[in-house]
Each structure stands twice: as structure tokens, then as C-alpha cells.
Write a protein that holds these residues in place. Sequence first.
Motif, PDB file in Angstrom:
ATOM      1  N   ASN A   4       3.086  13.674 -27.059  1.00 25.13           N
ATOM      2  CA  ASN A   4       2.255  14.510 -26.203  1.00 25.13           C
ATOM      3  C   ASN A   4       2.010  15.822 -26.918  1.00 25.13           C
ATOM      4  OD1 ASN A   4       0.883  15.601 -24.113  1.00 25.13           O
ATOM      5  ND2 ASN A   4       2.578  15.509 -22.640  1.00 25.13           N
ATOM      6  N   LYS A   5       0.789  16.113 -27.245  1.00 29.67           N
ATOM      7  CA  LYS A   5       0.462  17.290 -28.015  1.00 29.67           C
ATOM      8  C   LYS A   5      -0.015  18.446 -27.113  1.00 29.67           C
ATOM      9  CE  LYS A   5      -0.024  15.456 -32.400  1.00 29.67           C
ATOM     10  NZ  LYS A   5      -0.302  15.755 -33.690  1.00 29.67           N
ATOM     11  N   GLN A   6       0.297  18.420 -25.863  1.00 31.19           N
ATOM     12  CA  GLN A   6      -0.086  19.511 -24.990  1.00 31.19           C
ATOM     13  C   GLN A   6       0.875  20.675 -25.176  1.00 31.19           C
ATOM     14  OE1 GLN A   6      -0.032  17.702 -21.130  1.00 31.19           O
ATOM     15  NE2 GLN A   6      -2.188  18.187 -20.873  1.00 31.19           N
ATOM     16  N   ARG A   7       0.341  21.844 -25.180  1.00 29.17           N
ATOM     17  CA  ARG A   7       1.163  23.063 -25.318  1.00 29.17           C
ATOM     18  C   ARG A   7       1.407  23.650 -23.952  1.00 29.17           C
ATOM     19  NH1 ARG A   7       0.476  27.228 -29.643  1.00 29.17           N
ATOM     20  NH2 ARG A   7       2.255  26.405 -30.695  1.00 29.17           N
ATOM     21  N   LEU A   8       2.623  24.074 -23.723  1.00 32.25           N
ATOM     22  CA  LEU A   8       2.962  24.762 -22.489  1.00 32.25           C
ATOM     23  C   LEU A   8       2.841  26.269 -22.716  1.00 32.25           C
ATOM     24  CD1 LEU A   8       6.128  22.760 -21.459  1.00 32.25           C
ATOM     25  CD2 LEU A   8       3.857  22.610 -20.452  1.00 32.25           C
TER      26      LEU A   8
END
Length: 171
Positions: A4-8
Amino acid sequence: MKLNKQRLAAFTILELTVVMLLSAIVIGITYTAYSIMSQSYLNFTNKNEAMGMLIRVDELLRKDFERSEAIALDHHLITFQDSIAIIKYQIEPDFIVRTGLSTDTFKLKTAGVWTDFESNPVTIDEPSTDTAQQIDELSINLLLKADTITYHYHKVYSSQNLIKANAHAVN
């Protein structure tokens, strides 16, 4: 396996460290300012209390000098006598006690007390007589912090009061 390459959205350790450092500096400045203000207020209050005592003692001594019919010195007591009451002052190096209908203690430092009658000095510890000596002048040095304040009081006796005080006077 798929990553998962989503940044928080978050703060970095460096940003948090900078914020904590700035918060510590602001808290330190606030505490220092509070300490300075608190000490200044305490000094102001203490000086006002001491000044209030000086003013009160001055008012009482002036009033007692004006109202008295006779003022006498007996060892360490100055006695004011009028038709209504007798008021006594005990003046010591660290305090002044006024005794009359009520007792007042003033925590004032004194640096010297001088008494006179008709421009002749009357000493406090006069061993030659057992009776009180009449006075008409009082000078007292009171200390306020590092300052010495001199108060001077003078009583002008009526001829009738002087005749009452002197048993050998001719009427």
C-alpha cells in the motif's frame, strides 16, 4: 503481495523535536517572568506595609503629643497623660509598643531616641531619680530598609499644665 503506497499525514520526529524545544523555551520564559513579577509584588507589599506602619506611628505620636496634658519619660517608657486616658510608648531597637485602651505593636527598627525638656536633654536611663521626668520634645530615627527617617515632635505646654507638673511652683 501488494504494498500500500498511501501516505498518512503525520509529523516527523524532527518536527516534533523542534516544537518541544520551542515549547520548553516559552515555558521557561513564562516561569521566569512569573517569578520576577511575584518577587516584585512581594517587595512592593512589604515596603507598603512598612510605610503604613511608619505613617500610623507618626499619626499616633502627633495625636498623642497634641492631646496630652503631660508627657513624662520613665526609663524606657514615654507616658502621655490627658484628662481621659494614659498612653504609654515603649520604644525598643526592633519594635515600638503603644499601650492605652488597646495595645499596638509596630515592628519598626529604631536607630535612636532623644528627649528634651525646655531644650535640655532628658536621658532614658536616668538613675538619679525614681520619678518620671517631664519632656516636651521627642526625636526618633526610624529605619525603613536602608533609609533613616527622623521624626520630631514638640509639645507646647500651657502655664497651667506646667504649674501642675511642678510641685514647687508658686500659684
